[in-house]
Design a protein around this motif. Structure first.
Motif, PDB file in Angstrom:
ATOM      1  N   GLU A 110      -0.716   1.837   0.825  1.00 51.59           N
ATOM      2  CA  GLU A 110       0.458   1.919  -0.031  1.00 51.59           C
ATOM      3  C   GLU A 110       1.046   3.141  -0.298  1.00 51.59           C
ATOM      4  O   GLU A 110       1.735   3.577  -1.032  1.00 51.59           O
ATOM      5  CB  GLU A 110       0.016   1.268  -1.318  1.00 51.59           C
ATOM      6  CG  GLU A 110       0.619   0.034  -1.472  1.00 51.59           C
ATOM      7  CD  GLU A 110       0.027  -0.767  -2.923  1.00 51.59           C
ATOM      8  OE1 GLU A 110      -1.091  -0.236  -3.425  1.00 51.59           O
ATOM      9  OE2 GLU A 110       0.670  -1.350  -3.466  1.00 51.59           O
ATOM     10  N   ASN A 111       0.261   4.337   0.111  1.00 48.10           N
ATOM     11  CA  ASN A 111       0.470   5.794  -0.100  1.00 48.10           C
ATOM     12  C   ASN A 111       1.187   6.287   0.861  1.00 48.10           C
ATOM     13  O   ASN A 111       1.390   7.415   1.041  1.00 48.10           O
ATOM     14  CB  ASN A 111      -0.722   6.499  -0.672  1.00 48.10           C
ATOM     15  CG  ASN A 111      -1.141   6.402  -1.970  1.00 48.10           C
ATOM     16  OD1 ASN A 111      -0.748   5.473  -2.521  1.00 48.10           O
ATOM     17  ND2 ASN A 111      -2.319   6.563  -2.377  1.00 48.10           N
ATOM     18  N   LEU A 112       1.650   5.440   1.881  1.00 48.91           N
ATOM     19  CA  LEU A 112       2.696   5.978   2.836  1.00 48.91           C
ATOM     20  C   LEU A 112       3.968   6.518   2.273  1.00 48.91           C
ATOM     21  O   LEU A 112       4.351   5.909   1.198  1.00 48.91           O
ATOM     22  CB  LEU A 112       2.773   4.898   3.907  1.00 48.91           C
ATOM     23  CG  LEU A 112       1.885   4.573   5.054  1.00 48.91           C
ATOM     24  CD1 LEU A 112       2.100   2.919   5.651  1.00 48.91           C
ATOM     25  CD2 LEU A 112       1.319   5.357   6.037  1.00 48.91           C
ATOM     26  N   ALA A 113       4.596   7.416   2.952  1.00 46.69           N
ATOM     27  CA  ALA A 113       5.712   7.897   2.453  1.00 46.69           C
ATOM     28  C   ALA A 113       7.048   7.006   2.070  1.00 46.69           C
ATOM     29  O   ALA A 113       7.628   6.992   1.325  1.00 46.69           O
ATOM     30  CB  ALA A 113       6.479   8.953   3.375  1.00 46.69           C
TER      31      ALA A 113
ATOM     32  N   PHE B 188       0.796  -0.706  -8.744  1.00 43.24           N
ATOM     33  CA  PHE B 188       0.581  -0.961  -7.381  1.00 43.24           C
ATOM     34  C   PHE B 188      -0.278  -2.329  -7.025  1.00 43.24           C
ATOM     35  O   PHE B 188      -1.194  -2.679  -7.744  1.00 43.24           O
ATOM     36  CB  PHE B 188       0.260   0.281  -6.842  1.00 43.24           C
ATOM     37  CG  PHE B 188       1.306   1.346  -6.797  1.00 43.24           C
ATOM     38  CD1 PHE B 188       2.404   1.362  -5.901  1.00 43.24           C
ATOM     39  CD2 PHE B 188       1.229   2.143  -7.793  1.00 43.24           C
ATOM     40  CE1 PHE B 188       3.221   2.475  -6.007  1.00 43.24           C
ATOM     41  CE2 PHE B 188       2.277   2.972  -8.091  1.00 43.24           C
ATOM     42  CZ  PHE B 188       3.216   3.337  -7.095  1.00 43.24           C
TER      43      PHE B 188
ATOM     44  N   GLY C  69       4.229   9.047   7.839  1.00 37.05           N
ATOM     45  CA  GLY C  69       4.484   8.345   6.661  1.00 37.05           C
ATOM     46  C   GLY C  69       5.218   7.133   6.915  1.00 37.05           C
ATOM     47  O   GLY C  69       5.594   6.324   5.867  1.00 37.05           O
TER      48      GLY C  69
ATOM     49  N   ASP D 248       2.511   4.656  10.191  1.00 42.78           N
ATOM     50  CA  ASP D 248       1.884   5.872  10.861  1.00 42.78           C
ATOM     51  C   ASP D 248       1.391   6.882   9.715  1.00 42.78           C
ATOM     52  O   ASP D 248       2.262   7.294   9.035  1.00 42.78           O
ATOM     53  CB  ASP D 248       3.008   6.411  11.665  1.00 42.78           C
ATOM     54  CG  ASP D 248       2.806   7.568  12.584  1.00 42.78           C
ATOM     55  OD1 ASP D 248       1.847   8.314  12.049  1.00 42.78           O
ATOM     56  OD2 ASP D 248       3.315   7.917  13.363  1.00 42.78           O
TER      57      ASP D 248
ATOM     58  N   ILE E 189      17.371   9.926  -1.788  1.00 46.06           N
ATOM     59  CA  ILE E 189      16.501   8.506  -1.639  1.00 46.06           C
ATOM     60  C   ILE E 189      16.332   7.857  -0.332  1.00 46.06           C
ATOM     61  O   ILE E 189      17.425   8.416   0.339  1.00 46.06           O
ATOM     62  CB  ILE E 189      17.384   7.403  -2.482  1.00 46.06           C
ATOM     63  CG1 ILE E 189      16.389   6.086  -2.906  1.00 46.06           C
ATOM     64  CG2 ILE E 189      18.411   6.996  -1.913  1.00 46.06           C
ATOM     65  CD1 ILE E 189      16.942   5.400  -3.969  1.00 46.06           C
ATOM     66  N   LYS E 190      15.463   7.352   0.184  1.00 45.08           N
ATOM     67  CA  LYS E 190      15.293   6.994   1.427  1.00 45.08           C
ATOM     68  C   LYS E 190      15.763   5.762   1.672  1.00 45.08           C
ATOM     69  O   LYS E 190      15.320   4.768   0.743  1.00 45.08           O
ATOM     70  CB  LYS E 190      13.915   7.256   2.195  1.00 45.08           C
ATOM     71  CG  LYS E 190      13.799   8.718   2.452  1.00 45.08           C
ATOM     72  CD  LYS E 190      13.063   8.640   3.659  1.00 45.08           C
ATOM     73  CE  LYS E 190      12.974  10.162   4.353  1.00 45.08           C
ATOM     74  NZ  LYS E 190      12.549  10.383   5.430  1.00 45.08           N
TER      75      LYS E 190
ATOM     76  N   VAL F 256       6.623   3.895   1.017  1.00 45.20           N
ATOM     77  CA  VAL F 256       6.389   2.797   0.237  1.00 45.20           C
ATOM     78  C   VAL F 256       6.975   3.395  -1.404  1.00 45.20           C
ATOM     79  O   VAL F 256       6.331   4.648  -1.790  1.00 45.20           O
ATOM     80  CB  VAL F 256       4.910   2.370   0.095  1.00 45.20           C
ATOM     81  CG1 VAL F 256       4.569   1.325  -1.023  1.00 45.20           C
ATOM     82  CG2 VAL F 256       4.512   1.786   1.526  1.00 45.20           C
ATOM     83  N   TYR F 257       7.568   2.514  -2.020  1.00 44.51           N
ATOM     84  CA  TYR F 257       8.055   3.124  -3.212  1.00 44.51           C
ATOM     85  C   TYR F 257       7.512   1.932  -4.381  1.00 44.51           C
ATOM     86  O   TYR F 257       7.408   0.739  -4.007  1.00 44.51           O
ATOM     87  CB  TYR F 257       9.618   2.933  -3.408  1.00 44.51           C
ATOM     88  CG  TYR F 257      10.439   4.134  -2.768  1.00 44.51           C
ATOM     89  CD1 TYR F 257      10.596   4.203  -1.327  1.00 44.51           C
ATOM     90  CD2 TYR F 257      10.868   5.153  -3.521  1.00 44.51           C
ATOM     91  CE1 TYR F 257      11.130   5.267  -0.785  1.00 44.51           C
ATOM     92  CE2 TYR F 257      11.812   6.225  -2.990  1.00 44.51           C
ATOM     93  CZ  TYR F 257      11.820   6.276  -1.777  1.00 44.51           C
ATOM     94  OH  TYR F 257      12.623   7.301  -0.992  1.00 44.51           O
ATOM     95  N   SER F 258       7.692   2.398  -5.527  1.00 39.31           N
ATOM     96  CA  SER F 258       7.371   1.603  -6.622  1.00 39.31           C
ATOM     97  C   SER F 258       8.904   1.436  -7.169  1.00 39.31           C
ATOM     98  O   SER F 258       9.892   2.073  -6.916  1.00 39.31           O
ATOM     99  CB  SER F 258       6.649   2.201  -7.944  1.00 39.31           C
ATOM    100  OG  SER F 258       7.480   3.090  -8.676  1.00 39.31           O
TER     101      SER F 258
ATOM    102  N   ASN G 256      10.075   1.400  -9.732  1.00 40.27           N
ATOM    103  CA  ASN G 256      10.606   2.057 -10.973  1.00 40.27           C
ATOM    104  C   ASN G 256      11.188   3.468 -10.300  1.00 40.27           C
ATOM    105  O   ASN G 256      12.085   3.966 -10.734  1.00 40.27           O
ATOM    106  CB  ASN G 256       9.371   2.783 -11.966  1.00 40.27           C
ATOM    107  CG  ASN G 256       9.288   1.873 -12.896  1.00 40.27           C
ATOM    108  OD1 ASN G 256       9.857   0.578 -13.092  1.00 40.27           O
ATOM    109  ND2 ASN G 256       8.718   2.292 -14.051  1.00 40.27           N
ATOM    110  N   GLU G 257      10.214   3.979  -9.261  1.00 41.83           N
ATOM    111  CA  GLU G 257      10.723   5.084  -8.461  1.00 41.83           C
ATOM    112  C   GLU G 257      12.090   5.067  -7.844  1.00 41.83           C
ATOM    113  O   GLU G 257      13.255   5.706  -8.101  1.00 41.83           O
ATOM    114  CB  GLU G 257       9.774   5.790  -7.596  1.00 41.83           C
ATOM    115  CG  GLU G 257      10.403   7.101  -6.845  1.00 41.83           C
ATOM    116  CD  GLU G 257       9.710   7.532  -5.768  1.00 41.83           C
ATOM    117  OE1 GLU G 257       8.601   6.934  -5.464  1.00 41.83           O
ATOM    118  OE2 GLU G 257       9.841   8.614  -5.078  1.00 41.83           O
TER     119      GLU G 257
END
Ligand SMILES: Cc1cc2nc3c(=O)[nH]c(=O)nc-3n(C[C@H](O)[C@H](O)[C@H](O)COP(=O)(O)OP(=O)(O)OC[C@H]3O[C@@H](n4cnc5c(N)ncnc54)[C@H](O)[C@@H]3O)c2cc1C
Ligand SMILES: Cc1cc2nc3c(=O)[nH]c(=O)nc-3n(C[C@H](O)[C@H](O)[C@H](O)COP(=O)(O)OP(=O)(O)OC[C@H]3O[C@@H](n4cnc5c(N)ncnc54)[C@H](O)[C@@H]3O)c2cc1C
Ligand code: SF4
Ligand code: FES
Lengths: 482, 296
Positions: free
Chosen positions: A254-257, A248, A358, A354, A284-285, A259-261, A263-264
Motif C-alpha cells: 500500500e505504500n507504493l508510489a 487504508f 513504486g 515494483d 497528479i498521476k 497507491v493513493y487515498s 482523499n489525496e
C-alpha cells in the motif's frame, strides 16, 4: 403566474426528467453532469405538488426546508420569493439541491412516492437557487440587533457554515477558523467539479460572509492556537472539523508510489485543480488501469475522476454486493453509464508492484460470498478459499472510509471535551453540546462520515443550542477566566 | 496574504526570507514547519521554520531553490506577499536533558538546527554540532551555530575546506573515537539524513531525522506524506516530521519522494520559459538596493 392544475391531473403527470450531458462526452470533461431544469420544466414539475397539510416531505428533511412554500412560489413564477422561502432554513440550497440523497429523505416521505413518482424536490431546489444566483437576487435581511457576544466556529464545511450563518442572523459575532485556504470542507476538496461546481460553493459561502461572518483561513485549530486558548476569547464555540483522516486497507504494497487515498486523489484534483496541470502547479498521476477500493460516494467520485483524467479502465472493487454499496443509487448509475466497471464480492489482499520504482502492476483479490448478517445488519462477506485472482492495474485508490482527525480532540481534551471509542465527540442530541459546557459540535466529527444535509441539520441545531446557552447568561470565556 | 519583509540570497542555491505571519510566530516551536502556497495556481508545500520573532510576528524560512514552487518563492521581492502560510504544523522536537547531543545539519536544515540547539542548550545539554556543505562557498550561518555550540565542526564535500568529508563520515569517526554521544539530531536533505542514520546505527546511538515527504494539507487528511517506520505506516505531517532514523524505511521514502519527477520537470520548464525575467528582476532589485546602501 402559471396555472394551478386539478389534483387528478397532478397525479397523472410523470416526474420531469433531469437533462444530462451524454455519458460518452461527459466521461472526458469536468463540466457538471446534470445540466438543470429550465424554467418551463421547473414549473411543470412544481405544478404536480399536492401541497399536503401537513407536508410529509418536510418530515424527511433534516434542515426542515419549507418545501410546500417554495414549490408553491415556483408555480406562481415568483422565483425570488421561492428562494427566500428556502433560505429561511437552509443557507446552502444550490449545494443541497445537488448532493443530498433526496431518495432517502424528502422524496422518500413524499406522498407521491407511493406511486413511485415523488416530486423532484432537489432538482427544484437547485433550479431556484441557480436562478437566484444567475439573476443576482440576494436575501434582504431585517436590521439585525447585535447581541455583543462572540462565537468561534472551527471548520468551514457545511456544518460550520450553516451554524455560523444562523448565529450571525441571530445577532452574534461569528468567526470561522478554517485549516485550508478555501471554505467549503468536503464540498471543495472532496466532491468533484462535475457533481458540484466549486463556483457554487464559493458563491454560497460568499453569501454567508456577506452576513458579516468573519473567515480566518490558513488556521489549524489545535496547532495555530490551542483549543483552550481559543476558548478564552469567545463566549461559545462550535467544532465542525469533519472526519477527514483517510483509512487504508493495511495490506502489503500500500505504500507504493502509485497507491493513493481517495482523499489525496480528490484533494489534488478538486481543491488544488490538478486536473488543470500544468496551468496549476499541483501534479497528479494517472494510471491507464485504475482500481478503486470501496463503493461509497467517495469511491464513485474517485473512479469517475480517474476516467476524466485519462484512465482507460476504471474498476471499483467492493467486498460486499451491490445491495450493500453505500453510494447513492444515482451515483452508481452515473458511474456505470460512464464505463466504470463494478466488481462486487471481491476483497483486495495485496497490491503488486515494483518496490524500486513504486509502480503498481496489479492487485491480488479473493472472491467473497455473503454469510449471516453482522452487527450492522448487513450480511457478512466471507472469503471463498482458493478463488484468488489478479486484477490488472497500474494505479490503486483506497476509498474505504475516513476516521476522525485527532488534532482538535487532543487539544480540546484539556477542557474536558470527551470522545467515544471511534474518536468522535460525545454530545447531547438535543443541543449538540459536548461534555464541556459552552463547546458544541456537529457534522461528521459528531456522527462519523455522514451527509451534507445531516451536517447542515446539526449546524442549525447547534446554533439553537448555543443561542439557548448564551441567552441564559452563560459564557465560555468567563467560565475559563474565572 | 503574508508579506515578505526581508529577503537575502544566502548562498548560490539558498534564499532566506522573513515573512509576516503573527499566528505562526506566536505558536512556533523547534522542529515545526509551515505549508505555503505562493499564488492562486500554486501547490501547497512545506517549509521548516528556521527562526521566528514572537514580538514582531515574523517567521524565517531558508529554502533550497529546486523547482516551480521554490522558484516562484525565490522570484518574490521584499514587500511582495505569499498567498497562504499555515502552521505551525507537525510535532515540536522533544526538548529534554539528554546529555551530550550531536546536531548534524546541512542545506535548509541549518536554520532549524540553530533553533533546536538554543532550546537544547537551555535544558543543559552539551551541544556538539557539525555543519556540512558541498563546498566552502555554500556554507552559511556558521557563527550563529558556533555561538550556541560547545563544540562546533564544519565538513565540506570537496577539498575547499581541509579534508573532503560529509556529516556521516564525521559521525562515524566521532563515535569510533569513543566520544560519548547520547542522541543525534540530523536535519538536511533525505540522502544526508539517511547516511547519518546508517553511520550511527552500528554504535546504537539514537538518531532523530526530520523527514521531507511530499505533502498536501499537512494536517493528516490526505496520506500523501505517508512512510514506513518500523513495520508501520506513519503520516510525516502529524506523526512526525521527526522519526527514529534507524526505523525509517529509506528506500520506501525515497521512492515516494520521486513520485512526480516527470510532472515537476514539465511544470518547471513551462514556468521558466514565461517567467525567467522575474528572477532577473529580483537580482537587479537586490543590486540596486545594495548600491543605495553603499551610497548611504
Ligand atoms: C468525495 C466525497 C463525496 C461525498 N458525496 C456526498 C454526497 O453526494 N451527498 C452527501 O450528502 N454527502 C456526501 N459526502 C459526505 C459529506 O460531504 C460530509 O458528510 C459533509 O461534508 C460533512 O460536513 P462537515 O461540516 O461535518 O465536515 P467537512 O465537510 O469535512 O468540513 C470540515 C472542515 O473543517 C476543516 N478542519 C478540519 N480540521 C480543522 C482544524 N484543526 N482547524 C480548522 N479547520 C479544520 C476542514 O479543512 C474542513 O474544511 C461526500 C464526502 C466525500 C469525501
Ligand atoms: C516537513 C518539511 C520541511 C521542509 N523544509 C524545507 C525547508 O526548510 N527548506 C527547503 O528548501 N525545503 C524544505 N522542504 C522540502 C520542500 O518542501 C521541497 O523542496 C519543495 O516542495 C520543492 O518544491 P518545488 O516545486 O520547488 O520543486 P519540485 O520540482 O516540485 O520538487 C522537487 C522535489 O521536492 C519534493 N517535493 C515536491 N513537492 C513537494 C511537496 N508538496 N511537499 C514536499 N516535498 C515536495 C519532491 O521530492 C520533489 O522531487 C521540506 C519538506 C518537508 C516535508
Ligand atoms: S409530500 Fe410531496 S406532494 Fe406533498 S407537499 Fe411534499 S412534495 Fe408536495
Ligand atoms: S500531508 Fe496530507 S496527511 Fe500528511
Amino acid at each position: 403566474m402559471a396555472e394551478m392544475i386539478p389534483i387528478k391531473e397532478r397525479m397523472q403527470r410523470d416526474q420531469v426528467q433531469m437533462p444530462e450531458q451524454d455519458p460518452q462526452i461527459r466521461g472526458h470533461n469536468f463540466n457538471e453532469v446534470p445540466t438543470g431544469y429550465t424554467k418551463e420544466m421547473a414549473i411543470y414539475e412544481a405544478q404536480r405538488c399536492l401541497q399536503c397539510t401537513p407536508p410529509k416531505c418536510v418530515e424527511g428533511c433534516p434542515a426542515e426546508v419549507r418545501i410546500t412554500e417554495f414549490i408553491q412560489k415556483i408555480v406562481e413564477e415568483d422565483f425570488a420569493g421561492s428562494y427566500f422561502e428556502i433560505l429561511k432554513t437552509n443557507n446552502l440550497p444550490a449545494v443541497c439541491g445537488r448532493v443530498c440523497p433526496q431518495e432517502t429523505q424528502c422524496c422518500e416521505t413524499c406522498v407521491l412516492n407511493k406511486k413511485g413518482k415523488p416530486i423532484a424536490i432537489g432538482r427544484l431546489e437547485r433550479f431556484v437557487s441557480d436562478w437566484a444566483r444567475e439573476n443576482g437576487v440576494h436575501e434582504k435581511l431585517p436590521e439585525i440587533k447585535k447581541k455583543g457576544k462572540t462565537v468561534a466556529v472551527i471548520g468551514a464545511g457545511p456544518a460550520g457554515l450553516v451554524c455560523a450563518a444562523d448565529l450571525q442572523k441571530m445577532g452574534y459575532d461569528v468567526t470561522i477558523f478554517e485549516a485550508f485556504h478555501a471554505s467549503g470542507g468536503v464540498l471543495v476538496y472532496g466532491i468533484p467539479e462535475f457533481r458540484l461546481p466549486k463556483e457554487i460553493v464559493r458563491y454560497e459561502a460568499g453569501e454567508i460572509e456577506k452576513l458579516g461572518v468573519k473567515f480566518e483561513t490558513d488556521f489549524v485549530a489545535g496547532k495555530t492556537k490551542s483549543i483552550p486558548d481559543m476558548a478564552k476569547e469567545f463566549n461559545a464555540m462550535f467544532i465542525a472539523i469533519g472526519a477527514g483522516a483517510p483509512r487504508f486497507m493495511e495490506i502489503p504494497g500500500e505504500n507504493l508510489a502509485m497507491v493513493y487515498s481517495a482523499n489525496e486523489f480528490l484533494t489534488r484534483s478538486n481543491l488544488m485543480k490538478a486536473y488543470r496541470f500544468p496551468e496549476y502547479d499541483t501534479p497528479i498521476k494517472i494510471g491507464r488501469k485504475v482500481c478503486t477500493i470501496g463503493a461509497g460516494n467517495v469511491s464513485m467520485d474517485s473512479a469517475r475522476t480517474a476516467l476524466r483524467l485519462g484512465a482507460e479502465v476504471s474498476h471499483i472493487v467492493y467486498r460486499r454486493s451491490r445491495k450493500e454499496a453505500p453510494a447513492r443509487i444515482e451515483e452508481i448509475a452515473h458511474a456505470e453509464e460512464e464505463g466504470v466497471v463494478l466488481n462486487f464480492l471481491t476483497l483486495p489482499i495485496k497490491v503488486l508492484g515494483d518496490y524500486e520504482t513504486g509502480e503498481v502492476t496489479g492487485m491480488e483479490c479473493i472472491k467473497m460470498e455473503l454469510g449471516e448478517p453482522d452487527e450492522s445488519g448487513r450480511r457478512r462477506p466471507i472469503p471463498v478459499e482458493g478463488t484468488n485472482f489478479i486484477i490488472e492495474a497500474d494505479m490503486v485508490i483506497d476509498s474505504i472510509g475516513t476516521l476522525a482527525n485527532p488534532i482538535v480532540p487532543r487539544s480540546a481534551a484539556a477542557l474536558g471535551v470527551e470522545i467515544n471509542k471511534w474518536g468522535y465527540f460525545v454530545f447531547d442530541e438535543e443541543t449538540m453540546q459536548t461534555t464541556r459546557e459552552g463547546i458544541f459540535c456537529g457534522g461528521d466529527i459528531a456522527r462519523g462520515a455522514a451527509t451534507v444535509i445531516l451536517a447542515v441539520g446539526d449546524g442549525k441545531k447547534a446554533a439553537r443550542g448555543i443561542d439557548k446557552y448564551l441567552s441564559s447568561g452563560n459564557s465560555l470565556k468567563e467560565s475559563l477566566n474565572k | 496574504m503574508y508579506k515578505i519583509v526581508e529577503r537575502e540570497v544566502l548562498v548560490p542555491n539558498i534564499v532566506h526570507i522573513k515573512v509576516e505571519a503573527p499566528y505562526v510566530a506566536q505558536a512556533a516551536q523547534p522542529g515545526q514547519f509551515v505549508i505555503l502556497r505562493v499564488d492562486e495556481q500554486g501547490e501547497r508545500f512545506p517549509m521548516s521554520l528556521a527562526d521566528w520573532d514572537r514580538e514582531k510576528g515574523t517567521i524565517n524560512i531558508a529554502f533550497f531553490v529546486l523547482g516551480t514552487s521554490t522558484m516562484k518563492l525565490a522570484a518574490l521581492k521584499e514587500g511582495d506577499s505569499i498567498l497562504d502560510c499555515v502552521g505551525p504544523l507537525g510535532n515540536p522536537t522533544e526538548i529534554e536533558n539528554y546529555g551530550n547531543v550531536l546536531l548534524a545539519c546541512g542545506c535548509f536544515g541549518i536554520g532549524p538546527t540553530i533553533k533546536l540547539a538554543e532550546a537544547l542548550k537551555e535544558k543543559g545539554n552539551k551541544i556538539i554540532s557539525v555543519m556540512e556543505a558541498r563546498s566552502k562557498a555554500y556554507l552559511f550561518w556558521q557563527d550563529r551555530l558556533r555561538d550556541v555550540s560547545d563544540e562546533f565542526h564544519v565538513v565540506v564535500g570537496d577539498s575547499s575546506y581541509g579534508k573532503k568529508e560529509w556529516t556521516n563520515d564525521f559521525i562515524q569517526e566521532y563515535l569510533r573515537a569513543g566520544n560519548k554521544v547520547d542522541i543525534i539530531f540530523a536535519h538536511g536533505c533525505p540522502f544526508m539524513m539517511m547516511e547519518c542514520s546508517k553511520a550511527s546505527k552500528p554504535f546504537g546511538v539514537k538518531t532523530i531525522v526530520s523527514l521531507t515527504t511530499i505533502m498536501v494539507d499537512g494536517t493528516g487528511m490526505c496520506g500523501s506524506c505517508r512512510i514506513t517506520v518500523g513495520e508501520e505506516t506513519k503520516f510525516a505531517c502529524v506523526d512526525g516530521p521527526e522519526f527514529d532514523g534507524h526505523e525509517v524505511d529509506w528506500d520506501n521514502l525515497i521512492m515516494r519522494q520521486r513520485r512526480y519527477i516527470p510532472q515537476e520537470y514539465r511544470s518547471f520548464s513551462l514556468w521558466e520559459r514565461d517567467n525567467w525575467h522575474k528572477i532577473m528582476d529580483v537580482a537587479l532589485y537586490e543590486k540596486e538596493k545594495l548600491l543605495m546602501m553603499q551610497q548611504g
